[in-house]
Design an enzyme around this catalytic site. Structure first.
Site: not given
Ligand SMILES: Cc1cc2nc3c(=O)[nH]c(=O)nc-3n(C[C@H](O)[C@H](O)[C@H](O)COP(=O)(O)OP(=O)(O)OC[C@H]3O[C@@H](n4cnc5c(N)ncnc54)[C@H](O)[C@@H]3O)c2cc1C
Length: 379
Positions: A242, A367, A363, A279, A127
């Site tokens: 990865e 999107e 990784g 519940q 990156t």
């Protein structure tokens, strides 16, 4: 489907659980505050064979395959560790595989063996400040000059980049943004290569994250991984592992938070009755458990297919998104069920809530996974 349980795998789970209980749990809060984990942890994990799981013995690993690595990741988190700890201690899971695949003896001796022995730390730098999703757009370039490359550029958000002794670095070997990439191993201490900043983050506090700068850094050609211009393919081939590791971190975090929330709801009473007697609360826990289990089953299924060599790029992307969605739902619900305590640093769910947010970003983002899935659908 689930990963086949064998006596060896049961032993691996026990080994991992014992390691986390003895070496991690008493120290994790301190490491979170310090911003990294000590080097001695790598050596300890290596000595008991944990660091080398998933790497062949021929390169200094402990053997085992992708499924064994997944079991270790799962057990670290379910024993009370964290995805941040996985990121910090197992960064070699993303820094080394390209070198191992290249079968380059020189690189294996200099970097792979010492890292798996816990005496070196590696990082992977893809990156850049201009963008991470568009890997082909990398602008850090390497110009050939005799038996060296001269590297210029910068990288950011690099896990273990502050502590690492070497960085597997994606560089452009043509013009910036050409998509013609190579991978170079750049050693800490090489003139012109500096850690610009230790980055502060929302989560993963025990995992250091760095900004790296390269100014006329001379890197020997011998430090190139594989042939020139094959970096893009090498990066893409290793992404499956990865992404499955991140998917595992996601469902394991969800499982751990279901356990924590269930225990809490049994023990905590409001209006004179345990929370778990309502519940509404029981159904919330049931839904959390269902989502975590469904994610685990799907990730295991895809991992088995990757380990069997099936081309399942689309399924890996779906597995990551399914597990991240389950995790996001569960960490939020688990924190809410803890009430005010869930918001405090003293609560383990608080750390998982913060740590979980990166799993849909690192990784390859949710999107970008959807882009891959859409392509797989022929769209
Ligand atoms: C804690 C941490 C650790 C990391 N560790 C590492 C590491 O060790 N090594 C490394 O190389 N990187 C690492 N990263 C970087 C990570 O992989 C990138 O942040 C990620 O790939 C996204 O890149 P970006 O941040 O540049 O976002 P961008 O690519 O700028 O994207 C920004 C947003 O736009 C969306 N987007 C982008 N393109 C499209 C599109 N075509 N269609 C629709 N939406 C789109 C993205 O999904 C995202 O939501 C790390 C990041 C963090 C935060």
């Amino acid at each position: 489907m689930t990963i086949v349980d064998t006596p060896e795998r049961r032993q691996l789970r026990e080994l991992t659980r014992a390691f986390v209980t003895k070496e991690v749990l008493p120290n994790l809060d301190d490491w979170e505050r310090a911003g990294d984990v000590p080097r001695s942890l790598h050596e300890t994990a290596a000595k008991i064979g944990l660091l080398g799981i998933g790497f062949p013995e021929a390169v200094g690993g402990s053997g085992g395959d992708l499924l064994d690595s997944i079991l270790v990741t799962e057990e670290v988190i379910r024993s009370g560790g964290s995805s941040g700890l996985i990121a910090a201690l197992f960064t070699h899971g993303i820094a080394l595989p390209h070198m191992v695949a290249s079968q380059d003896d020189g690189l294996i001796e200099r970097y792979v063996r010492p890292t798996l022995a816990g005496t070196m730390i590696g990082a992977l730098a893809i990156t850049e400040p201009d963008g991470g999703s568009d890997v082909a757009g990398i602008r850090t370039c390497a110009r050939r000059d005799g038996d060296h490359y001269v590297v210029n550029g910068s990288k950011t958000y690099i896990t273990s980049g502050v502590r690492s002794d070497f960085v597997t670095t994606a560089v452009c070997t043509d013009f910036p943004g050409s998509g013609t990439l190579s991978l170079l191993v750049v050693e800490k201490g090489t003139p012109g290569f500096t850690v610009g900043r230790r980055l502060e983050k929302l989560g993963w506090h025990c995992s250091d994250t760095a900004e790296l700068s390269f100014v006329d850094v001379r890197v020997p050609v011998a430090n190139r991984i594989g042939p020139e211009d094959t970096g893009f393919l090498a990066i893409m081939q290793q992404f499956a592992t990865e992404r499955l590791s991140l998917a595992t971190q996601a469902y394991a975090t969800a499982q751990r938070c279901v356990e924590l929330a269930t225990r809490w709801c049994r023990d905590r009473s409001t209006f004179g009755r345990p929370l778990a007697s309502r519940q509404l609360v029981r159904h919330r826990l049931a839904e959390m458990h269902t989502r975590a289990e469904a994610a685990r089953a799907y990730v295991h299924d895809v991992a088995e297919r990757v380990a069997a060599g099936e081309p399942v790029v689309t399924e890996v992307a779906m597995a990551k998104n399914v597990a991240v969605a389950a995790c996001d739902f569960v960490v939020d619900a688990a924190l809410q069920l803890h009430g005010g305590f869930g918001y405090l640093r003293d609560a383990e769910v608080e750390r998982h809530y913060r740590d979980a947010r990166i799993l849909g970003i690192g990784g390859g983002t949710t999107e970008i996974m959807n882009e891959i899935i859409a392509k797989g659908m022929g769209l």
